[in-house]
Scaffold this active site. Sequence first.
Site, PDB file in Angstrom:
ATOM      1  N   HIS A 140     -25.699 -19.069  11.388  1.00  0.00           N
ATOM      2  CA  HIS A 140     -25.745 -20.663  11.744  1.00  0.00           C
ATOM      3  C   HIS A 140     -26.700 -21.679  11.201  1.00  0.00           C
ATOM      4  O   HIS A 140     -26.630 -22.721  11.296  1.00  0.00           O
ATOM      5  CB  HIS A 140     -25.255 -20.862  13.187  1.00  0.00           C
ATOM      6  CG  HIS A 140     -24.409 -21.863  13.638  1.00  0.00           C
ATOM      7  ND1 HIS A 140     -23.866 -22.776  12.356  1.00  0.00           N
ATOM      8  CD2 HIS A 140     -23.946 -22.435  14.757  1.00  0.00           C
ATOM      9  CE1 HIS A 140     -22.959 -23.447  13.079  1.00  0.00           C
ATOM     10  NE2 HIS A 140     -23.169 -23.451  14.449  1.00  0.00           N
ATOM     11  N   ASP A 172     -22.137 -23.392   8.535  1.00  0.00           N
ATOM     12  CA  ASP A 172     -21.605 -24.188   9.604  1.00  0.00           C
ATOM     13  C   ASP A 172     -20.207 -23.675   9.727  1.00  0.00           C
ATOM     14  O   ASP A 172     -19.650 -22.574   8.994  1.00  0.00           O
ATOM     15  CB  ASP A 172     -21.328 -25.738   9.064  1.00  0.00           C
ATOM     16  CG  ASP A 172     -20.680 -25.931   7.869  1.00  0.00           C
ATOM     17  OD1 ASP A 172     -19.621 -25.164   7.346  1.00  0.00           O
ATOM     18  OD2 ASP A 172     -21.032 -26.725   7.128  1.00  0.00           O
ATOM     19  N   SER A 178     -17.169  -4.271   8.682  1.00  0.00           N
ATOM     20  CA  SER A 178     -17.167  -3.240   9.576  1.00  0.00           C
ATOM     21  C   SER A 178     -15.751  -3.038  10.164  1.00  0.00           C
ATOM     22  O   SER A 178     -15.120  -3.865  10.646  1.00  0.00           O
ATOM     23  CB  SER A 178     -18.080  -3.246  10.639  1.00  0.00           C
ATOM     24  OG  SER A 178     -18.313  -2.408  11.556  1.00  0.00           O
ATOM     25  N   ASN A 179     -15.232  -1.860   9.570  1.00  0.00           N
ATOM     26  CA  ASN A 179     -13.673  -1.409  10.035  1.00  0.00           C
ATOM     27  C   ASN A 179     -13.685  -0.703  11.321  1.00  0.00           C
ATOM     28  O   ASN A 179     -13.312   0.595  11.361  1.00  0.00           O
ATOM     29  CB  ASN A 179     -13.144  -0.586   8.893  1.00  0.00           C
ATOM     30  CG  ASN A 179     -11.529  -0.505   9.259  1.00  0.00           C
ATOM     31  OD1 ASN A 179     -10.977  -1.302  10.074  1.00  0.00           O
ATOM     32  ND2 ASN A 179     -10.814   0.132   8.087  1.00  0.00           N
ATOM     33  N   SER A 228      -6.857   3.443   0.894  1.00  0.00           N
ATOM     34  CA  SER A 228      -6.665   2.824   2.023  1.00  0.00           C
ATOM     35  C   SER A 228      -6.745   1.415   2.066  1.00  0.00           C
ATOM     36  O   SER A 228      -6.408   0.698   1.199  1.00  0.00           O
ATOM     37  CB  SER A 228      -8.003   3.217   2.781  1.00  0.00           C
ATOM     38  OG  SER A 228      -9.219   2.633   2.226  1.00  0.00           O
ATOM     39  N   ARG A 275       1.040  -1.244   0.118  1.00  0.00           N
ATOM     40  CA  ARG A 275      -0.052   0.052   0.060  1.00  0.00           C
ATOM     41  C   ARG A 275       1.052   1.154  -0.140  1.00  0.00           C
ATOM     42  O   ARG A 275       0.517   2.304  -0.590  1.00  0.00           O
ATOM     43  CB  ARG A 275      -1.100  -0.076   1.214  1.00  0.00           C
ATOM     44  CG  ARG A 275      -1.758   1.267   1.282  1.00  0.00           C
ATOM     45  CD  ARG A 275      -2.594   1.072   2.545  1.00  0.00           C
ATOM     46  NE  ARG A 275      -3.256   2.586   2.787  1.00  0.00           N
ATOM     47  CZ  ARG A 275      -2.849   3.309   3.865  1.00  0.00           C
ATOM     48  NH1 ARG A 275      -1.775   3.001   4.456  1.00  0.00           N
ATOM     49  NH2 ARG A 275      -3.606   4.537   3.772  1.00  0.00           N
ATOM     50  N   ASP A 291     -19.413   5.351  10.434  1.00  0.00           N
ATOM     51  CA  ASP A 291     -19.793   6.275  11.583  1.00  0.00           C
ATOM     52  C   ASP A 291     -20.029   7.536  11.185  1.00  0.00           C
ATOM     53  O   ASP A 291     -19.034   8.203  10.863  1.00  0.00           O
ATOM     54  CB  ASP A 291     -18.943   5.915  12.674  1.00  0.00           C
ATOM     55  CG  ASP A 291     -19.052   6.845  13.937  1.00  0.00           C
ATOM     56  OD1 ASP A 291     -20.686   6.931  14.375  1.00  0.00           O
ATOM     57  OD2 ASP A 291     -18.637   7.634  14.590  1.00  0.00           O
TER      58      ASP A 291
END
Length: 494
Positions: A464, A468, A411-412, A318, A303, A361
């Site tokens: 679930h 599995d 979700s970071n 990013s 990166r 967010d």
Amino acid sequence: RHPRALVLGSCRPAGTQRVCIHRVRSCSSIRFIKSKYVCVFDKSALKFSHQQRLFRTSAVSCGQIVQFKLSDIGEGITEVTVKEWYIKEGDSVSQFDSICEVQSDKASVTITSRYDGVIRKLHYSIDDIAFVGKPLVDIEIDASKGVSPEEDVVETPPMSHEEHTHQEIKGHKTLATPAVRRLAMENNIKLSEVVGTGKDNRILKEDILNYLAKQTGAILPPSPKAEIVPPVRKAEAVPAAPKDKTRKIPVPVSRPIAFSGKDKTEPVTGFQKAMVKTMSAALKIPHFGYSDEIDLTQLVQLREELKPLAEIRGVKLSFMPFFIKAASLGLLQYPILNASLDENCQNVTYKASHNIGVAMDTEQGLIVPNVKNVQVCSVFDIAVELNRLQSLGSAGQLGTSDLTGGTFTLSNIGTIGGTYAKPVILPPEVAIGALGKIQVLPRFNGKGEVFKAQIMNVSWSADHRIIDGATMARFSNLWKSYLENPASMLLDLK
């Protein structure tokens, strides 16, 4: 007085009044004369020895007040919050001009005008709740240019969703928003000739741009790009060690704190209302959790080399585009993670598109826009789209198309802090991953030597009922291998 006044006959019964009229319709011929007045008679007096004439007059005012009502914006939304007015009372507006921005529990939507006229009344203030079918504003239109009195008067019933987003073309309803229709109109494009890629074949802005590109032979890149510049060779063969970062100290949010001494009750609105609904539905899903750690040392170096090239193209690169693309490659091998289960738990639908959501967010709350069709996107394409979504998310301008249709989510949470998490699945999806912060930690290599490694923890949750533990673990291992050895992704990129 009027230069085109009409007069009836030559007789004038006593007591008649002289008035000026704009429009007269008769059931037989009328003789025009140079008189500036017209005689208006009672119907009983309008009888002559040789024929009978009946008249209908229509008074026309300088303007007509029309109530512009909030139409159905889809997705079952019945109420919205007014976030911003783009006009005020007394302003002149034209068709397709922005009236206001409203926010539902799913997205922010800009409402545009249907009429040319002058704003006479705003029915709501900022942060008021507006309801579908109720008036937003009163608009005074020119009766001679606008709609006729028989159309769109104050008592008109609420405009339907079809009237707002559909265009009738030879008996076939084409779904398109006013903004898309305006773009098509400006480029002389018939919507009937454009193939929609949105929900229910809805025509999106991208469909219009792609159609235009095919017609003109132009190539429309995701964003303005400069020429590809080869990477600058570094003088040192050994890659530099990661920059030492001082420990970040949490800074309090700079908001004035008012101690009123009284409790305050507020209604649940906007994205918070959507989160209540989604998380309540998620409680019905039995979650299976799985966690692991990823060594991102090679990816961090890669990166750092690619960041300057992306910046030249005007894009911020990013780690997230790499995480998203690696997840898409893994979903190709384990499509059950890119599926959905119906409410009766009888059928599983495998999604063809990898629309990978990214939790953000924002000041409005938690939102999860998604990058569409990741399976056919490059890492750079994903970075371009993420830049767009982040800009719109920060400004609260994300549309419904950006926030719906997701098939898998990442979700970071590590950008804020933390290592492990317990992510909650977003129905109707069946899997989600939470990414922790990247830490420099000591690890052992194959020779038993200690080295500094860039470690990130990942936490997965899966439904679930249809997934599995072994499947989730194998997917995670494949995703991990792509990130720990980024060059391996080249073998599977399409």
